[in-house]
Scaffold this motif. Structure first.
Motif, mmCIF file in Angstrom:
data_model
loop_
_atom_site.group_PDB
_atom_site.id
_atom_site.type_symbol
_atom_site.label_atom_id
_atom_site.label_comp_id
_atom_site.label_asym_id
_atom_site.label_seq_id
_atom_site.Cartn_x
_atom_site.Cartn_y
_atom_site.Cartn_z
ATOM 1 N N ARG A 1 0.844 -1.199 0.000
ATOM 2 C CA ARG A 1 0.000 0.000 0.000
ATOM 3 C C ARG A 1 0.879 1.248 0.000
ATOM 4 N N ILE A 2 0.443 2.248 -0.751
ATOM 5 C CA ILE A 2 1.232 3.473 -0.830
ATOM 6 C C ILE A 2 0.623 4.609 -0.021
ATOM 7 N N GLU A 3 -0.604 4.437 0.464
ATOM 8 C CA GLU A 3 -1.252 5.506 1.216
ATOM 9 C C GLU A 3 -0.400 5.926 2.411
ATOM 10 N N GLY A 4 -0.243 7.251 2.555
ATOM 11 C CA GLY A 4 0.504 7.782 3.687
ATOM 12 C C GLY A 4 2.008 7.815 3.497
ATOM 13 N N LYS A 5 2.500 7.364 2.324
ATOM 14 C CA LYS A 5 3.949 7.345 2.082
ATOM 15 C C LYS A 5 4.305 8.373 1.005
ATOM 16 N N TRP A 6 5.408 9.080 1.210
ATOM 17 C CA TRP A 6 5.898 10.016 0.199
ATOM 18 C C TRP A 6 6.660 9.244 -0.864
ATOM 19 N N ILE A 7 6.325 9.479 -2.127
ATOM 20 C CA ILE A 7 6.937 8.783 -3.254
ATOM 21 C C ILE A 7 7.705 9.801 -4.093
ATOM 22 N N ASP B 1 -7.251 -0.965 -7.280
ATOM 23 C CA ASP B 1 -7.712 -1.380 -5.955
ATOM 24 C C ASP B 1 -7.461 -0.234 -4.979
ATOM 25 N N ALA B 2 -8.248 0.831 -5.114
ATOM 26 C CA ALA B 2 -8.095 2.002 -4.240
ATOM 27 C C ALA B 2 -9.435 2.300 -3.584
ATOM 28 N N GLU B 3 -9.403 2.547 -2.293
ATOM 29 C CA GLU B 3 -10.656 2.753 -1.571
ATOM 30 C C GLU B 3 -11.319 4.080 -1.914
#
Length: 200
Positions: free
Chosen positions: A40-46, A147-149
């Motif tokens: 999951r990438i939510e909450g992470k800086w990319i 697959d994103a809420e």
């Protein structure tokens, strides 16, 4: 041989094969859930670095309509980034949704509190471009249901837009789908998060 266990307060009897199958399915589901959470990438800086973009991948027209629309958007963004250094190296984040609803103004205030701002279409397109490196990436990003809420809200050219899918709303679209929505400026938005951006 049968094995008797108490399950939810009830005594149940299982054959060895049935119990093995139940445990295998449970462990497979648990492993898949763990893998999904890990990715999951939510909450992470990319990090988005302009030098990571393979411009050659975006020069030839695509036969698939969704892929071609994405290719054109990416090419527009690349042309702008070449003339503006602020698009060369930045970080992007899809925050975790911890609120019921926010207006776009409240989303901008939220971004400021994170020392960032709401992303625009150029930053989003450059982010997409860094993820496309193979033919399979085109398919994954432009054709496969994301697959994103929650939808993602961004500033899109002359308006605002929803980006991607929203499983909470029964959506079934890929991550590069764009729904331009001028009315988002005037309402409380309950099914979305803003994409955040900050300079590196």
């Amino acid at each position: 041989m049968r094995i008797t266990l108490f399950v939810n307060g009830h005594e149940m009897s299982f054959s060895e094969d049935a119990l093995t199958k139940i445990v295998s399915e449970y462990l497979s589901t648990k492993e898949a859930t763990h893998e999904k959470e890990k990715n999951r990438i939510e909450g992470k800086w990319i990090s988005v670095n302009f030098t990571e973009i393979s411009e050659e991948l975006f020069k030839q027209a695509r036969g698939n309509q969704r892929q071609e629309e994405t290719r054109r958007t990416i090419n527009e963004a690349i042309a702008i980034a070449k003339k503006n250094e602020k698009y060369r190296n930045f970080e992007i984040q899809i925050p975790e949704k911890r609120w019921k609803a926010k207006s776009f103004r409240e989303m901008k205030d939220f971004a400021k509190r994170q020392n960032s701002r709401v992303a625009n279409w150029i930053e989003v397109a450059l982010w997409w471009a860094t993820q496309i490196k193979t033919e399979n990436d085109w398919h994954r990003m432009c054709d496969v249901e994301e697959d994103a809420e929650w939808y993602k809200v961004v500033e899109w050219k002359n308006t605002l837009a929803y980006i991607g899918n929203c499983t909470s709303d029964g959506g079934r679209v890929p991550m590069t789908e764009v729904f331009e929505c001028g009315y988002l400026n005037r309402i409380q938005i309950c099914d979305s998060v803003p994409i955040l951006v900050k300079q590196k």
